[in-house]
Write an enzyme that holds these catalytic residues in place. Structure first.
Site, PDB file in Angstrom:
ATOM      1  N   CYS A   1      -7.014  -5.212   2.514  1.00 22.30           N
ATOM      2  CA  CYS A   1      -8.199  -5.006   3.354  1.00 22.30           C
ATOM      3  C   CYS A   1      -9.445  -5.635   2.731  1.00 22.30           C
ATOM      4  CB  CYS A   1      -8.438  -3.514   3.577  1.00 22.30           C
ATOM      5  SG  CYS A   1      -6.959  -2.623   4.066  1.00 22.30           S
TER       6      CYS A   1
ATOM      7  N   TYR B   1     -29.120  16.478  11.408  1.00 21.53           N
ATOM      8  CA  TYR B   1     -30.240  15.641  11.854  1.00 21.53           C
ATOM      9  C   TYR B   1     -31.344  15.598  10.808  1.00 21.53           C
ATOM     10  CZ  TYR B   1     -34.781  14.482  13.793  1.00 21.53           C
ATOM     11  OH  TYR B   1     -36.020  13.936  13.965  1.00 21.53           O
TER      12      TYR B   1
ATOM     13  N   ASP C   1       3.310  -0.278   7.326  1.00 18.02           N
ATOM     14  CA  ASP C   1       3.297  -1.181   8.480  1.00 18.02           C
ATOM     15  C   ASP C   1       4.671  -1.412   9.104  1.00 18.02           C
ATOM     16  OD1 ASP C   1       0.612  -1.465   8.095  1.00 18.02           O
ATOM     17  OD2 ASP C   1       0.650  -3.631   7.712  1.00 18.02           O
TER      18      ASP C   1
ATOM     19  N   ARG D   1       3.088  11.911 -10.078  1.00 14.42           N
ATOM     20  CA  ARG D   1       2.252  13.109 -10.309  1.00 14.42           C
ATOM     21  C   ARG D   1       3.016  14.411 -10.070  1.00 14.42           C
ATOM     22  NH1 ARG D   1      -1.887  10.097  -7.762  1.00 14.42           N
ATOM     23  NH2 ARG D   1      -1.431  11.061  -5.767  1.00 14.42           N
TER      24      ARG D   1
ATOM     25  N   SER E   1       0.258  -3.465  -5.384  1.00 18.63           N
ATOM     26  CA  SER E   1      -0.865  -2.537  -5.272  1.00 18.63           C
ATOM     27  C   SER E   1      -2.239  -3.215  -5.305  1.00 18.63           C
ATOM     28  CB  SER E   1      -0.767  -1.495  -6.410  1.00 18.63           C
ATOM     29  OG  SER E   1      -1.707  -0.470  -6.232  1.00 18.63           O
TER      30      SER E   1
ATOM     31  N   ALA F   1       0.826  -1.209   0.000  1.00 25.09           N
ATOM     32  CA  ALA F   1       0.000   0.000   0.000  1.00 25.09           C
ATOM     33  C   ALA F   1       0.860   1.260   0.000  1.00 25.09           C
ATOM     34  CB  ALA F   1      -0.919  -0.004   1.224  1.00 25.09           C
ATOM     35  N   ALA F   2       1.828   1.316   0.943  1.00 26.19           N
ATOM     36  CA  ALA F   2       2.629   2.542   1.077  1.00 26.19           C
ATOM     37  C   ALA F   2       3.525   2.762  -0.144  1.00 26.19           C
ATOM     38  CB  ALA F   2       3.459   2.472   2.361  1.00 26.19           C
TER      39      ALA F   2
ATOM     40  N   ASN G   1      -1.195   4.688   3.743  1.00 25.70           N
ATOM     41  CA  ASN G   1      -1.401   5.559   2.586  1.00 25.70           C
ATOM     42  C   ASN G   1      -1.011   7.000   2.885  1.00 25.70           C
ATOM     43  OD1 ASN G   1      -2.710   4.305   0.056  1.00 25.70           O
ATOM     44  ND2 ASN G   1      -3.564   3.184   1.779  1.00 25.70           N
TER      45      ASN G   1
HETATM   46  C1  LIG Z   1      -6.767  -9.419   5.695  1.00 27.10           C
HETATM   47  C2  LIG Z   1      -6.381  -8.015   6.002  1.00 27.10           C
HETATM   48  C3  LIG Z   1      -7.364  -7.069   6.200  1.00 27.10           C
HETATM   49  C4  LIG Z   1      -7.026  -5.764   6.501  1.00 27.10           C
HETATM   50  N1  LIG Z   1      -8.012  -4.847   6.691  1.00 27.10           N
HETATM   51  C5  LIG Z   1      -7.698  -3.566   6.947  1.00 27.10           C
HETATM   52  C6  LIG Z   1      -8.703  -2.595   7.087  1.00 27.10           C
HETATM   53  O1  LIG Z   1      -9.902  -2.882   6.942  1.00 27.10           O
HETATM   54  N2  LIG Z   1      -8.335  -1.318   7.370  1.00 27.10           N
HETATM   55  C7  LIG Z   1      -7.016  -0.960   7.509  1.00 27.10           C
HETATM   56  O2  LIG Z   1      -6.734   0.225   7.749  1.00 27.10           O
HETATM   57  N3  LIG Z   1      -6.027  -1.867   7.362  1.00 27.10           N
HETATM   58  C8  LIG Z   1      -6.337  -3.149   7.093  1.00 27.10           C
HETATM   59  N4  LIG Z   1      -5.337  -4.079   6.909  1.00 27.10           N
HETATM   60  C9  LIG Z   1      -3.939  -3.658   7.034  1.00 27.10           C
HETATM   61  C10 LIG Z   1      -3.403  -3.096   5.723  1.00 27.10           C
HETATM   62  O3  LIG Z   1      -3.582  -4.019   4.711  1.00 27.10           O
HETATM   63  C11 LIG Z   1      -1.936  -2.785   5.912  1.00 27.10           C
HETATM   64  O4  LIG Z   1      -1.831  -1.811   6.914  1.00 27.10           O
HETATM   65  C12 LIG Z   1      -1.298  -2.275   4.630  1.00 27.10           C
HETATM   66  O5  LIG Z   1      -1.322  -3.242   3.632  1.00 27.10           O
HETATM   67  C13 LIG Z   1       0.138  -1.867   4.906  1.00 27.10           C
HETATM   68  O6  LIG Z   1       0.732  -1.487   3.717  1.00 27.10           O
HETATM   69  P1  LIG Z   1       2.310  -1.566   3.549  1.00 27.10           P
HETATM   70  O7  LIG Z   1       2.607  -1.086   2.190  1.00 27.10           O
HETATM   71  O8  LIG Z   1       2.985  -0.940   4.701  1.00 27.10           O
HETATM   72  O9  LIG Z   1       2.666  -3.116   3.699  1.00 27.10           O
HETATM   73  P2  LIG Z   1       2.226  -4.354   2.836  1.00 27.10           P
HETATM   74  O10 LIG Z   1       0.887  -4.146   2.227  1.00 27.10           O
HETATM   75  O11 LIG Z   1       2.454  -5.537   3.710  1.00 27.10           O
HETATM   76  O12 LIG Z   1       3.273  -4.390   1.654  1.00 27.10           O
HETATM   77  C14 LIG Z   1       4.617  -4.664   1.882  1.00 27.10           C
HETATM   78  C15 LIG Z   1       5.171  -5.355   0.655  1.00 27.10           C
HETATM   79  O13 LIG Z   1       6.581  -5.430   0.766  1.00 27.10           O
HETATM   80  C16 LIG Z   1       7.017  -6.720   0.376  1.00 27.10           C
HETATM   81  N5  LIG Z   1       8.321  -6.972   0.999  1.00 27.10           N
HETATM   82  C17 LIG Z   1       8.573  -7.266   2.287  1.00 27.10           C
HETATM   83  N6  LIG Z   1       9.898  -7.403   2.481  1.00 27.10           N
HETATM   84  C18 LIG Z   1      10.482  -7.176   1.286  1.00 27.10           C
HETATM   85  C19 LIG Z   1      11.832  -7.160   0.856  1.00 27.10           C
HETATM   86  N7  LIG Z   1      12.847  -7.397   1.673  1.00 27.10           N
HETATM   87  N8  LIG Z   1      12.079  -6.896  -0.457  1.00 27.10           N
HETATM   88  C20 LIG Z   1      11.067  -6.641  -1.317  1.00 27.10           C
HETATM   89  N9  LIG Z   1       9.771  -6.641  -0.964  1.00 27.10           N
HETATM   90  C21 LIG Z   1       9.492  -6.903   0.330  1.00 27.10           C
HETATM   91  C22 LIG Z   1       5.892  -7.614   0.907  1.00 27.10           C
HETATM   92  O14 LIG Z   1       5.886  -8.891   0.318  1.00 27.10           O
HETATM   93  C23 LIG Z   1       4.682  -6.789   0.502  1.00 27.10           C
HETATM   94  O15 LIG Z   1       4.325  -7.010  -0.806  1.00 27.10           O
HETATM   95  C24 LIG Z   1      -5.655  -5.392   6.607  1.00 27.10           C
HETATM   96  C25 LIG Z   1      -4.655  -6.355   6.397  1.00 27.10           C
HETATM   97  C26 LIG Z   1      -5.019  -7.645   6.089  1.00 27.10           C
HETATM   98  C27 LIG Z   1      -3.930  -8.660   5.863  1.00 27.10           C
END
Ligand SMILES: Cc1cc2nc3c(=O)[nH]c(=O)nc-3n(C[C@H](O)[C@H](O)[C@H](O)COP(=O)(O)OP(=O)(O)OC[C@H]3O[C@@H](n4cnc5c(N)ncnc54)[C@H](O)[C@@H]3O)c2cc1C
Length: 455
Positions: A45, A429, A286, A23, A41, A12-13, A308
């Site tokens: 969630c 309301y 995360d 952009r 991407s 996500a990030a 995000n």
């Molecule tokens: C089932 C589920 C439901 C969720 N529901 C919600 C919700 O309703 N609301 C909410 O706010 N949040 C929710 N979340 C949490 C949300 O998905 C995460 O907070 C978000 O995805 C974090 O984004 P990120 O980019 O930090 O990490 P991630 O989405 O985990 O992406 C990190 C990426 O980096 C890759 N990576 C890791 N190490 C390496 C490396 N050494 N080299 C290259 N690539 C690497 C990983 O494989 C992954 O693809 C949910 C999560 C899950 C699993």
């Protein structure tokens, strides 16, 4: 010359950073994203809702494809894991996940967005078939395929993901045992609110769901695939599949080895501009530590909403702009079959642990005019500090619109409002939307009366 921006991770990030940089036309850069997955991407969630069947095709969860980013000029490198960050040389070392081939990439600015991975407790025979964690899209696809052939499931962990999967399985007619190590499910809520949630789940699905608290899974039994689950308290439960939803750990080993300062739970420590302790290295999502605006302490609350915003902030700073994120309130929401559970700020328990002079109120009201057919109850718990009279947090659960009340409280906390300021809020309301005095304001009035009577 173009600056070289390397992004590690495509969840996500990472894509948020990339999209914002693309952009920012005044910033001339070459962007390379490396991910160990074969997809970028997508909405993690949304995965529980895909499993449930609300979203038929998992492709709907993909926000942007690698091709879409590449058409805009970025380079996406799938199945390439970063195994070392070399800040002195401004390089990263990468390993091809399939061929194990090693390569290097130079950067001027590096963004670490490696996210988190499921925490898997020490359980005997964890490698049996039909035992899953849910983090990646392929996990969701495999869980759904197995669910459709199963009659029974065990979910290990009663957090947000456990509860969302519980809904998915129950709706698909599975018999589910949910096993939670602590005394309450959704233990990020106060115990009294968690009890309401448990009562709701059990009463909605009495024949389908068994919630077992104060117990832990210690072993799995089966020939090839899992057939039984053994718990610490001696229960043996038949099952067709097991989901481990016991929390997450941050993917920060490479950051720690590179000498970046780490914080709570080994997350990467960043400042308000998403800069790490090492020059030209940013981090978001995360994998980073958060600053809690109410407790004024470092915490780790990994959420997609924060990821995000942090990605956007990191991109602005990477491209030479100036942006800061003050911190988080940990606002979150989930649901179980028509019942919403939401919170923001500190719970009563957290507030006490941080030394506040806590005062609370719990009120249950209808969320719309009582004569409206869609009117439902919500229970709101407000937490305030007796000394400053400031609102510290709120939790709301019920079949009514709980999250819109929580979002309102989040604004009030950001504005540093006292309970007295807050109860004068001019809320909308009309009978289909609220009551003449919104249930949230009614809760604030009760709390204010309590505060005043203590004066
Ligand atoms: C089932 C589920 C439901 C969720 N529901 C919600 C919700 O309703 N609301 C909410 O706010 N949040 C929710 N979340 C949490 C949300 O998905 C995460 O907070 C978000 O995805 C974090 O984004 P990120 O980019 O930090 O990490 P991630 O989405 O985990 O992406 C990190 C990426 O980096 C890759 N990576 C890791 N190490 C390496 C490396 N050494 N080299 C290259 N690539 C690497 C990983 O494989 C992954 O693809 C949910 C999560 C899950 C699993």
């Amino acid at each position: 010359m173009k600056e070289r921006v390397v992004i590690l991770g495509g969840g996500a990030a990472g894509p948020k950073i990339m999209a914002k940089l693309l952009r920012t036309t005044e910033y001339d850069c070459q962007i390379d994203m490396y991910t160990d997955e074969d997809m970028i991407s997508y909405s993690a969630c949304g995965m529980p809702f895909y499993i449930e069947g609300l979203i038929e095709n998992y492709r709907r969860l993909i926000v942007r494809t690698p091709q879409q980013f590449e058409e805009k000029g970025a380079n996406i490198h799938l199945s390439k894991r970063c195994i070392k960050i070399m800040p002195d040389e401004k390089k990263v070392m990468l390993e091809d996940v399939k061929t194990k081939e090693i390569s290097y990439a130079d950067y001027d600015k590096l963004a670490i967005t490696t996210g988190a991975r499921p925490y898997v407790p020490n359980i005997k025979n964890i490698n049996l078939k039909n035992v899953f964690t849910l983090r990646k899209l392929e996990d969701a696809i495999n869980i759904k395929d197995t669910m459709l052939q199963s009659k029974k499931a065990v979910i290990v962990g009663g957090g947000y993901i456990g509860i969302e999967l519980l809904e998915a399985f129950v709706v698909n007619d599975l018999q589910v045992d949910l096993i939670e190590r602590s005394s309450h499910i959704l233990s990020i809520f106060d115990d009294d609110m968690s009890e309401l949630i448990k009562t709701h789940i059990e009463s909605t699905s009495p024949d389908k769901v068994k919630i077992i608290t104060d117990d832990a899974v210690i072993a799995l039994i089966g020939e090839d695939k899992v057939e039984k689950v053994v718990t610490q308290n001696g229960k043996i439960i038949d099952t067709d599949m097991v989901i481990i939803a016991s929390g997450v750990v941050p993917n920060t080993e490479i950051a720690g080895e590179a000498g970046l300062e780490l914080g709570v739970g080994n997350t990467i420590r960043v400042n308000h501009r998403m800069q790490t302790s090492v020059k030209d290295i940013y981090a978001a999502g995360d994998c980073i530590e958060n600053y809690h605006l109410v407790s004024r302490s470092h915490v780790w609350i990994p959420l997609g909403s924060s990821a995000n915003k942090e990605g956007r902030c990191a991109a602005i700073n990477i491209s030479g702009g100036y942006d800061t994120l003050p911190g988080i309130l940990g606002s979150s929401v989930t649901r179980y079959i028509g019942f919403t559970m939401s919170l923001t700020g500190l719970t009563e328990r957290d507030a006490r642990n941080h030394g506040f002079d806590v005062i609370t109120t719990v009120t249950t009201k209808q969320d719309k005019a009582g004569y409206m057919p869609e009117s439902e109850n919500i229970t709101i718990k407000l937490v305030a500090d007796r000394r400053t009279q400031k609102i510290l947090g709120a939790q709301a659960v019920g079949a009514g619109d709980a999250d819109k009340r929580i979002n309102t409280v989040a604004s009030a906390i950001m504005a540093d409002e006292t309970v007295d300021d807050f109860l004068h809020l001019d809320m909308t309301y009309a009978p289909p939307y609220s009551t003449a005095i919104d249930p949230l304001l009614s809760a604030a009035i009760v709390l204010n009366n309590k505060l005043k009577s203590n004066d």
